[in-house]
Write a protein that holds these residues in place. Structure first.
Motif, PDB file in Angstrom:
ATOM      1  N   ASN A 557      -3.727 -11.535  -1.591  1.00 37.48           N
ATOM      2  CA  ASN A 557      -3.618 -10.175  -1.077  1.00 37.48           C
ATOM      3  C   ASN A 557      -2.423 -10.109  -0.133  1.00 37.48           C
ATOM      4  N   ILE A 558      -1.469  -9.248  -0.460  1.00 37.17           N
ATOM      5  CA  ILE A 558      -0.190  -9.221   0.250  1.00 37.17           C
ATOM      6  C   ILE A 558       0.110  -7.802   0.715  1.00 37.17           C
ATOM      7  N   ASP A 559       0.558  -7.685   1.949  1.00 42.91           N
ATOM      8  CA  ASP A 559       0.980  -6.379   2.449  1.00 42.91           C
ATOM      9  C   ASP A 559       2.230  -5.928   1.706  1.00 42.91           C
ATOM     10  N   GLY A 560       2.249  -4.664   1.340  1.00 45.18           N
ATOM     11  CA  GLY A 560       3.401  -4.129   0.626  1.00 45.18           C
ATOM     12  C   GLY A 560       3.522  -2.639   0.836  1.00 45.18           C
ATOM     13  N   TYR A 561       4.366  -2.036   0.012  1.00 45.91           N
ATOM     14  CA  TYR A 561       4.669  -0.614   0.157  1.00 45.91           C
ATOM     15  C   TYR A 561       4.794   0.005  -1.227  1.00 45.91           C
ATOM     16  N   ARG A 562       4.330   1.235  -1.332  1.00 45.41           N
ATOM     17  CA  ARG A 562       4.470   1.966  -2.578  1.00 45.41           C
ATOM     18  C   ARG A 562       5.299   3.211  -2.312  1.00 45.41           C
ATOM     19  N   LYS A 563       6.320   3.396  -3.137  1.00 46.91           N
ATOM     20  CA  LYS A 563       7.188   4.552  -2.980  1.00 46.91           C
ATOM     21  C   LYS A 563       6.410   5.829  -3.255  1.00 46.91           C
ATOM     22  N   VAL A 564       6.623   6.824  -2.370  1.00 49.28           N
ATOM     23  CA  VAL A 564       6.015   8.133  -2.540  1.00 49.28           C
ATOM     24  C   VAL A 564       7.028   9.033  -3.228  1.00 49.28           C
ATOM     25  N   CYS A 565       6.675   9.539  -4.397  1.00 45.48           N
ATOM     26  CA  CYS A 565       7.616  10.368  -5.149  1.00 45.48           C
ATOM     27  C   CYS A 565       7.885  11.669  -4.392  1.00 45.48           C
ATOM     28  N   SER A 566       9.142  12.048  -4.313  1.00 44.38           N
ATOM     29  CA  SER A 566       9.539  13.266  -3.611  1.00 44.38           C
ATOM     30  C   SER A 566       9.101  14.491  -4.396  1.00 44.38           C
ATOM     31  N   PRO A 567       8.977  15.660  -3.719  1.00 45.63           N
ATOM     32  CA  PRO A 567       8.534  16.882  -4.408  1.00 45.63           C
ATOM     33  C   PRO A 567       9.409  17.270  -5.582  1.00 45.63           C
ATOM     34  N   ASP A 568      10.716  17.001  -5.503  1.00 50.35           N
ATOM     35  CA  ASP A 568      11.603  17.391  -6.590  1.00 50.35           C
ATOM     36  C   ASP A 568      11.899  16.215  -7.521  1.00 50.35           C
ATOM     37  N   ALA A 569      10.936  15.295  -7.579  1.00 47.69           N
ATOM     38  CA  ALA A 569      11.153  14.113  -8.415  1.00 47.69           C
ATOM     39  C   ALA A 569      11.255  14.466  -9.890  1.00 47.69           C
ATOM     40  N   GLY A 570      10.992  15.730 -10.242  1.00 47.88           N
ATOM     41  CA  GLY A 570      11.127  16.145 -11.620  1.00 47.88           C
ATOM     42  C   GLY A 570      12.561  16.157 -12.098  1.00 47.88           C
ATOM     43  N   THR A 584       0.511  -0.384   1.551  1.00 48.74           N
ATOM     44  CA  THR A 584      -0.537  -0.685   0.585  1.00 48.74           C
ATOM     45  C   THR A 584      -0.778  -2.180   0.573  1.00 48.74           C
ATOM     46  N   GLU A 585      -1.928  -2.591   0.151  1.00 50.66           N
ATOM     47  CA  GLU A 585      -2.203  -4.013  -0.039  1.00 50.66           C
ATOM     48  C   GLU A 585      -2.117  -4.307  -1.525  1.00 50.66           C
ATOM     49  N   VAL A 586      -1.297  -5.267  -1.873  1.00 50.02           N
ATOM     50  CA  VAL A 586      -1.079  -5.616  -3.274  1.00 50.02           C
ATOM     51  C   VAL A 586      -1.931  -6.822  -3.618  1.00 50.02           C
ATOM     52  N   LYS A 587      -2.659  -6.718  -4.695  1.00 49.55           N
ATOM     53  CA  LYS A 587      -3.535  -7.810  -5.138  1.00 49.55           C
ATOM     54  C   LYS A 587      -2.891  -8.505  -6.333  1.00 49.55           C
ATOM     55  N   LEU A 588      -2.742  -9.820  -6.223  1.00 47.52           N
ATOM     56  CA  LEU A 588      -2.142 -10.610  -7.286  1.00 47.52           C
ATOM     57  C   LEU A 588      -3.172 -11.580  -7.852  1.00 47.52           C
ATOM     58  N   ILE A 589      -3.192 -11.713  -9.178  1.00 50.32           N
ATOM     59  CA  ILE A 589      -4.110 -12.624  -9.862  1.00 50.32           C
ATOM     60  C   ILE A 589      -3.303 -13.709 -10.576  1.00 50.32           C
TER      61      ILE A 589
END
Length: 612
Positions: A557-570, A584-589
């Motif tokens: 279990n590793i601390d990480g980050y997830r990009k938040v898509c911008s409103p105009d990501a279209g 976010t916490e990233v889980k690796l198997i």
């Protein structure tokens, strides 16, 4: 294996070809045509199966399984011609064309697997019917090929006969088998090419002999090229011949090809063969994650090669790679329940791309029940069931522990039997206990590999021996007394790794390993769009357990980050702006456990970044 369709004339009825699919057979089996079905190399499926059966019988005696094997052997031996020839494609279609297409039609390949299986079954059961059949076939081949003026100067298109002939020699003591194997190796790549003259004397212009590792004589080769499985089998045979003949130039070539394979063309999972085009090696440092081929059979071949190099030189680098390939790509090749398989072992998967992108259709997001070309499942079975012979090797006065696996190992020395009992927590912990359990004392060396991934290690109980470190092994020499015990601890900590900067696909990315086990992120734990996640390489890695396929596995279990898509990501493109991310916490198997929870994304190499 790569399928190359080849017509051999009107007298031949062509086999039913498919490419890793199931061939369509008539529903009413009684109305099958009297002809050859399947691939030209279909005979090898039996041989690999019988070899796996042999190893299984050694450790798990099974009268019913042995009876089935004996019946299959009877059927195969009944097909053998009086002259010793045994390849059903040509027996059925016409012997006038036998050995007319060595490059593509796999007769010598089928012989190689037959010999491997025959020796294994004889050693496991003492029954020599199949062994005698393999020897008769070898004798026939020896009457056709060789350095003598009247003999053909051909050699296998798909290698394995070279290493099989060595094994046949070691089992029987027949020197001519070793010499035939050496001939095939020495002849390979010599010009004018034998294959140019195979078909009615026509020269095959523009032939890419690299695919078959025949572009140069083997002693001039310095880069791993062509079909990856064929290459590993050839290099294994070269190492065998170098060991038995003391050929230093051949050994030097093996070392160059090893270095090319491992230091320029191997995935962190121990996979080899970066491109699906020809199931082959790509150029140095070209290791795409999502387009990888990394055939299960190729990693098995790499283990064959590594073990043979260890027999000549106890250098831990060979065992390190053997361990890396085994615990990652090889085990990935089979589902946790043992009922489905991967041919291809990618390091990044987007299921949608596998279905819609023709470039990635060789990648399967879930394991398959079987393959029309089923080389990987029985190959995996014969390796796993024979793993003790890879974990330990011996010399006259030494026992080497390469893979830290539990078991009971015996060694004959000076007329006495040395017995070691090994308890191990590998690959999840580096704790190993070795107890000498012989009836009386023996004087010998025990050499234990210090894993390349291990920074800190200690051993208790070695004070009574003369100890040294030699090429990555901790060597203990002395008189071993009943009850002597060693407690070894190779400290196993999760760590991040990065690739050489020349591996363009992995710039700015890291992968997580603990000991020999590579870890990956899977959609089942982390949600979709894994490419939006980045890991913090400075964060502490926490460990837990998770249930996958009915089994519990260590999870990172590793601390990480997830990009938040911008409103105009279209918008397909937009002016640069700083990414917005959420923690976010990233889980690796473990990598080999992926794809056991249905179809979902997977990623080994992940973006990294230190928080501001």
């Amino acid at each position: 294996m790569f399928n190359e369709k080849k017509k051999l004339g009107k007298a031949f009825k062509e086999p039913v070809y498919t490419f890793r699919g199931f061939e369509a057979l008539p529903e009413d089996m009684e109305h099958l045509e009297d002809r050859f079905y399947g691939f030209v190399f279909q005979d090898s499926d039996f041989s690999k199966w019988i070899e796996a059966v042999a190893y299984s019988l050694v450790n798990h005696p099974d009268e019913k399984l042995e009876e089935i094997a004996d019946g299959a052997i009877d059927i195969v031996c009944a097909a053998q011609l009086e002259n010793g020839y045994l390849d059903t494609y040509y027996i059925i279609n016409g012997m006038d064309k036998s050995f007319s297409n060595l490059k593509d039609h796999h007769e010598l390949y089928c012989f190689g697997h037959l010999a491997e299986g025959a020796v294994a079954y004889y050693q496991a059961t003492g029954k020599d019917k199949l062994l005698k059949a393999a020897m008769r076939f070898a004798d026939y081949i020896d009457s056709v090929f060789g350095p003598e003026k009247e003999k053909s100067k051909g050699y296998p298109g798909h290698e394995i006969a070279e290493m099989a002939l060595v094994r046949l020699y070691e089992a029987t003591g027949e020197e001519r088998y070793l010499e035939l194997g050496r001939f095939f190796i020495n002849e390979r790549g010599r010009q004018p090419y034998y294959w140019d003259c195979e078909t009615e004397g026509k020269k095959q212009e523009g032939e890419r002999y690299q695919y078959h590792q025949a572009h140069r004589p083997v002693r001039e080769q310095d880069e791993a090229v062509g079909h990856a499985v064929r290459a590993m089998y050839l290099y294994s045979g070269m190492a065998d011949v170098a060991r038995l003949t003391g050929d230093g130039t051949l050994l030097d070539s093996c070392k160059r090809l090893w270095n090319s394979t491992v230091w320029e063309k191997m995935y962190i999972t121990g996979g080899v063969g970066g491109t699906s085009i020809g199931e082959a090696f790509s150029f140095p440092f070209d290791l795409p994650n999502d387009l990888a081929y990394a055939e299960t059979c190729a990693s098995i071949g790499l283990i064959f090669f590594a073990r043979r190099m260890l027999e000549m030189e106890a250098d831990s680098q060979y065992a390190d790679v053997m361990e890396q390939a085994l615990y990652n790509t090889v085990l990935s090749g089979m589902a946790l329940d043992g009922k489905s398989f991967f041919y291809v072992n990618p390091l990044e998967v987007l299921p949608e791309a596998c279905h819609l992108d023709e470039r990635k259709q060789h990648v399967k997001p879930v394991r398959q029940k079987w393959f029309g070309c089923a080389c990987c499942p029985p190959n995996l079975a014969r390796l796993v069931s024979s793993i003790p012979s890879y974990a330990y090797t011996e010399t006259e006065d030494s026992l080497y522990m390469h893979l830290h696996m539990a078991g009971i190992i015996t060694k004959e020395i000076d007329g006495r039997t040395a017995v070691f009992q090994v308890q191990s927590q590998f690959p999840w912990s580096g704790k190993v206990t070795v107890t000498y359990a012989g009836e009386g004392p023996v004087r010998m060396k025990l050499a234990v590999r210090i894993p390349g991934w291990c920074r800190n290690w200690n051993v208790q109980g070695s004070e009574r021996y003369c100890c040294s470190e030699e090429k990555g092994y901790y060597v203990m020499e002395g008189s071993w007394q009943p009850g002597d015990q060693l407690d070894l601890d190779f400290i196993m900590e999760p760590r991040f790794y990065q690739a050489d900067d020349r591996v363009r696909e992995n710039i700015g990315k890291i992968a997580a390993l603990k000991g020999p086990v590579v870890y990956c992120a899977e959609e089942a734990d982390n949600g979709k769009e894994l490419h939006l996640i980045r890991l913090n390489p400075k964060a502490d890695i926490k460990e837990s357990k998770a249930q996958i396929g009915g089994k519990y596995f260590p999870v990172l279990n590793i601390d990480g980050y997830r990009k938040v898509c911008s409103p105009d990501a279209g918008n397909l493109y937009h002016e640069y702006r700083e990414d917005q991310e959420k923690e976010t916490e990233v889980k690796l198997i473990p990598y080999y456990a992926w794809a056991n929870r249905g179809e979902n994304e997977m990623m080994v190499w992940m973006r990294q970044g230190i928080p501001k």
